[in-house]
Each structure stands twice: as structure tokens, then as C-alpha cells.
Design a protein around this motif. Structure first.
Motif, short mmCIF file in Angstrom:
data_model
loop_
_atom_site.label_atom_id
_atom_site.label_comp_id
_atom_site.label_asym_id
_atom_site.label_seq_id
_atom_site.Cartn_x
_atom_site.Cartn_y
_atom_site.Cartn_z
N THR A 1 0.81 -1.21 0.00
CA THR A 1 0.00 0.00 0.00
C THR A 1 0.85 1.26 0.00
O THR A 1 0.55 2.23 -0.72
CB THR A 1 -0.94 0.01 1.22
N ALA B 1 -8.27 -6.01 12.96
CA ALA B 1 -8.71 -5.16 11.84
C ALA B 1 -10.22 -4.96 11.83
O ALA B 1 -10.71 -3.96 11.31
CB ALA B 1 -8.26 -5.78 10.52
N HIS B 2 -10.98 -5.94 12.37
CA HIS B 2 -12.44 -5.84 12.33
C HIS B 2 -13.03 -5.35 13.63
O HIS B 2 -14.25 -5.34 13.79
CB HIS B 2 -13.02 -7.21 11.97
N TRP C 1 -5.53 4.36 11.44
CA TRP C 1 -6.52 3.39 10.98
C TRP C 1 -5.95 2.41 9.96
O TRP C 1 -6.44 1.29 9.82
CB TRP C 1 -7.74 4.12 10.40
N GLU C 2 -4.87 2.83 9.25
CA GLU C 2 -4.24 1.90 8.32
C GLU C 2 -3.41 0.84 9.06
O GLU C 2 -3.35 -0.31 8.64
CB GLU C 2 -3.36 2.67 7.33
N TRP C 3 -2.78 1.24 10.15
CA TRP C 3 -2.12 0.24 10.99
C TRP C 3 -3.16 -0.75 11.51
O TRP C 3 -2.94 -1.96 11.53
CB TRP C 3 -1.41 0.92 12.17
N HIS C 4 -4.28 -0.23 11.95
CA HIS C 4 -5.36 -1.06 12.48
C HIS C 4 -5.86 -2.03 11.40
O HIS C 4 -6.07 -3.22 11.66
CB HIS C 4 -6.50 -0.17 12.96
N ARG C 5 -6.04 -1.52 10.19
CA ARG C 5 -6.50 -2.37 9.09
C ARG C 5 -5.52 -3.49 8.79
O ARG C 5 -5.91 -4.59 8.39
CB ARG C 5 -6.71 -1.51 7.83
N ALA C 6 -4.23 -3.23 8.99
CA ALA C 6 -3.20 -4.24 8.77
C ALA C 6 -3.06 -5.20 9.95
O ALA C 6 -2.24 -6.12 9.90
CB ALA C 6 -1.85 -3.58 8.50
N GLY C 7 -3.85 -4.98 11.02
CA GLY C 7 -3.79 -5.87 12.18
C GLY C 7 -2.65 -5.56 13.12
O GLY C 7 -2.25 -6.42 13.92
N ASP D 1 -7.03 -10.82 15.28
CA ASP D 1 -7.35 -9.97 14.14
C ASP D 1 -8.05 -8.74 14.66
O ASP D 1 -9.25 -8.77 14.94
CB ASP D 1 -8.24 -10.73 13.14
#
Length: 336
Positions: free
Chosen positions: A172, A334-335, A205-211, A332
Motif C-alpha cells: 500500500t 482489523a475488524h 486506521w491503516e495500521w489497524h486495518r493491517a492488524g 485480528d
């Protein structure tokens, strides 16, 4: 060295990033090439293996034809390196602004400065493992950040979780790797990892999305803000290099060892604090699958100066205890 590094406080907004496509990579029609004859047996798969962060690592490819592709960010800029072995020599080709740097560093990368002869096996298992793998040498990339960041991502999580985070973030926010162009190269889907400033600007939030949880992402942010000082550790002796890295909160002995094994080719950097390694070493050398870090270090005492090489040979021997406990459950976030 006293005190801590002072991070820079200014942060600019990072614009929305769509995943770049390898079709957007800068095409370099002419490769820079070099042949190198190693001083002894050399197994590229064994030497380069520690650079691969999972089977889908976007910075590394091992192909069925025996070639290895590596995309990295050098002091001279992004570069792609292709390596193959033929008739006892290594054939290398490189592309991009970092191409010449990669070729200049080729012998060091492949273990020219390593000294396998310094290892004296005291256990039959290690003697056999070394005998069966004469081409094992410890690589040295000379690049700290490219090994430090994935090592931070691997803290306290399963390897699958860490590999997924590395893959997602590099694809990304990294850049398509420079190369020869054409569909065959595009199919490799190679990427160069983000530069330090880009890592620092990745939103939460991108770190979060990547777990990646806040503890690990904040450690990465602290590290990249002093990237230049950390890269200096590549030229330091192991104790000084480890001390330099461990000045950063969140980087402990395990993370510094995992980094310096690759960046510095450190033959004595032991991964203390590893979830599995003490039991593997304890089982291999003393029949004790429940060994802790203290017992592992005690068993490795005869190999002082070469303890990392000893653990690599143990892992390569395949003499590991059968699994009794369930695997670590992947998380996980991310969710959430």
C-alpha cells in the motif's frame, strides 16, 4: 551512549494512497551486472532465506529456475537485485538508482566477511548439520530499517499475522520495484518498502486495518523518526549496535537480535525471548523441550561468539520437538 534520541515532532498529512501497481514501476532497460566467485561453497537459498518474510513477501521472490529477486531501499535509492548461481559463481543483475550500491555490496551480502570456520561444533547434531550444509554463510545486508520494521511487526503475534501486516503495508505504501519491464517482471509483483518519512505518516486506521496494534505501530514510528541514527548501527560491533537499537522504547533484545542477524551478519546475536527457540535448543542439545531462555543460553555457552550460527544449524537440522500444545491463536484487530 547516554540518553534517548529526540524524535521530530512535525507531521504532515499523508494523502490517501491507492495500492500502486507494478505496471507503474520505473522501467530500466539496461541492467547493471556483476559476476562474483565466492571463496567456498555457497547455497543461495540458505544464505538469502532469512530475508524472506513469508511466502508472499512483496520484497522477495525465489523462482523455480533457481534465481532470487530482492527489492530494497538502499542509501542510493530503490533497487532490485537478481541473483543466480552457475558453475561455482554468482551471477547478479540490478536495476534502479540503488543498482550499483547493491552490486558493490554483493560479496558482503552473501557472507564474504562471515567466517564459518570459527564455529567449532561440540555436539554431534551440530557437526552433522554443518557437514550437510557446507554452503551456509551468514548474510549481511548493511541495512537496518528493512529488517527492523518487520521484526517489530513480528513481536508477540503469529508469523502469519506479521507476514500479512508487512505484505499489506509494503504494497500500500511502498513503491513498485524498478526492473527490466515486460510481463514476466510485472508478474513478480515486487515492491520496495516505504521510505522512513512515509512510515511515519501512515495513519492509525491503516495500521489497524493491517492488524498492527498501537504498541507495535508506535515502536515503528519511534524508530523511523531516528532512522539515520539506527542505520549507523550496521557498521557497529554487536554490543554497541544492540545498545543503539534498544534505546528505542519497544525494541528489546529479541527485536535487536533478529535485526542484527540480518543487517550486521552477527554470528552471536541470540533471539532471547523467542516463543519457540528455547524449547527447540533445549530439546536438540539436552533433550529438554521445556527449556527457558536461561537454560538455552547455558547450553549455548560453548558456542560463545557463534551462538546465532549454532541456533541456525539446530533449526536446519529438523531435530525439533513434536508439537503438544495448540498453536498460538491468531488475533485480528482489523475488524474491531
Amino acid at each position: 551512549m547516554a540518553g534517548r534520541f529526540a524524535p521530530r515532532t512535525h507531521r504532515a498529512a499523508l494523502p490517501h494512497r491507492a495500492t500502486p501497481s507494478p505496471a507503474d514501476a520505473p522501467v530500466v532497460s539496461e541492467a547493471v551486472t556483476r559476476d562474483w566467485t565466492p571463496p567456498g561453497p555457497l547455497d543461495l537459498r540458505l544464505v538469502l532465506g532469512p530475508l524472506r518474510r513469508g511466502p508472499a513477501d512483496p520484497t522477495f521472490r525465489a523462482l523455480p529456475d533457481g534465481s532470487f529477486w530482492r527489492a530494497t531501499r538502499t542509501p542510493a535509492g530503490p533497487g532490485t537485485l537478481r541473483l543466480g548461481a552457475r558453475d561455482g559463481r554468482v551471477e547478479a543483475a540490478a536495476w534502479g538508482p540503488g543498482a550499483q550500491w547493491l552490486l558493490d555490496q554483493l560479496p558482503v551480502l552473501l557472507g564474504e566477511t562471515d567466517d564459518p570456520g570459527a564455529f567449532r561444533p561440540r555436539h554431534r547434531l551440530l557437526a552433522l548439520s554443518r557437514h550437510r550444509r557446507p554452503g551456509l554463510r551468514l548474510l549481511r545486508t548493511g541495512l537496518v530499517l528493512e529488517s527492523l520494521i518487520p521484526s517489530i511487526l513480528e513481536q508477540k503475534v503469529t508469523t502469519d499475522e506479521a507476514y500479512r501486516a508487512w505484505r499489506l503495508l509494503v504494497r500500500t505504501y511502498g513503491a513498485p520495484a524498478p526492473g527490466p519491464g515486460g510481463p514476466r517482471f510485472a508478474a513478480l509483483q515486487l515492491y520496495v518498502m516505504p521510505e522512513a518519512r512515509t512510515w511515519a505518516l501512515i495513519p492509525s486506521w491503516e495500521w489497524h486495518r493491517a492488524g498492527v496494534d498501537a504498541k507495535r505501530s508506535e515502536t515503528v514510528l519511534r524508530a523511523v523518526r531516528v532512522a539515520r541514527r539506527l542505520e549507523e548501527a550496521a557498521a557497529m560491533a554487536l554490543p554497541e549496535a544492540a545498545a543503539r537499537l534498544e534505546l528505542i522504547p519497544g525494541i528489546g533484545p529479541w527485536t535487536s537480535a533478529e535485526t542484527l542477524q540480518r543487517s550486521n551478519g552477527a554470528p552471536d546475536a541470540v533471539s532471547v525471548g523467542d516463543y519457540h527457540l528455547p524449547g527447540i535448543v533445549g530439546y536438540a542439545l539436552a533433550g529438554n523441550r521445556n527449556a527457558d531462555d536461561e537454560e538455552m543460553l547455558d547450553l549455548l555457552t560453548p558456542y560463545a561468539g557463534q551462538r546465532h550460527r549454532a541456533t541456525r544449524l539446530i533449526l536446519l537440522s529438523g531435530h525439533t520437538p513434536s508439537r503438544r500444545a495448540p498453536r498460538m491463536t491468531p488475533g485480528d484487530i482489523a475488524h474491531l
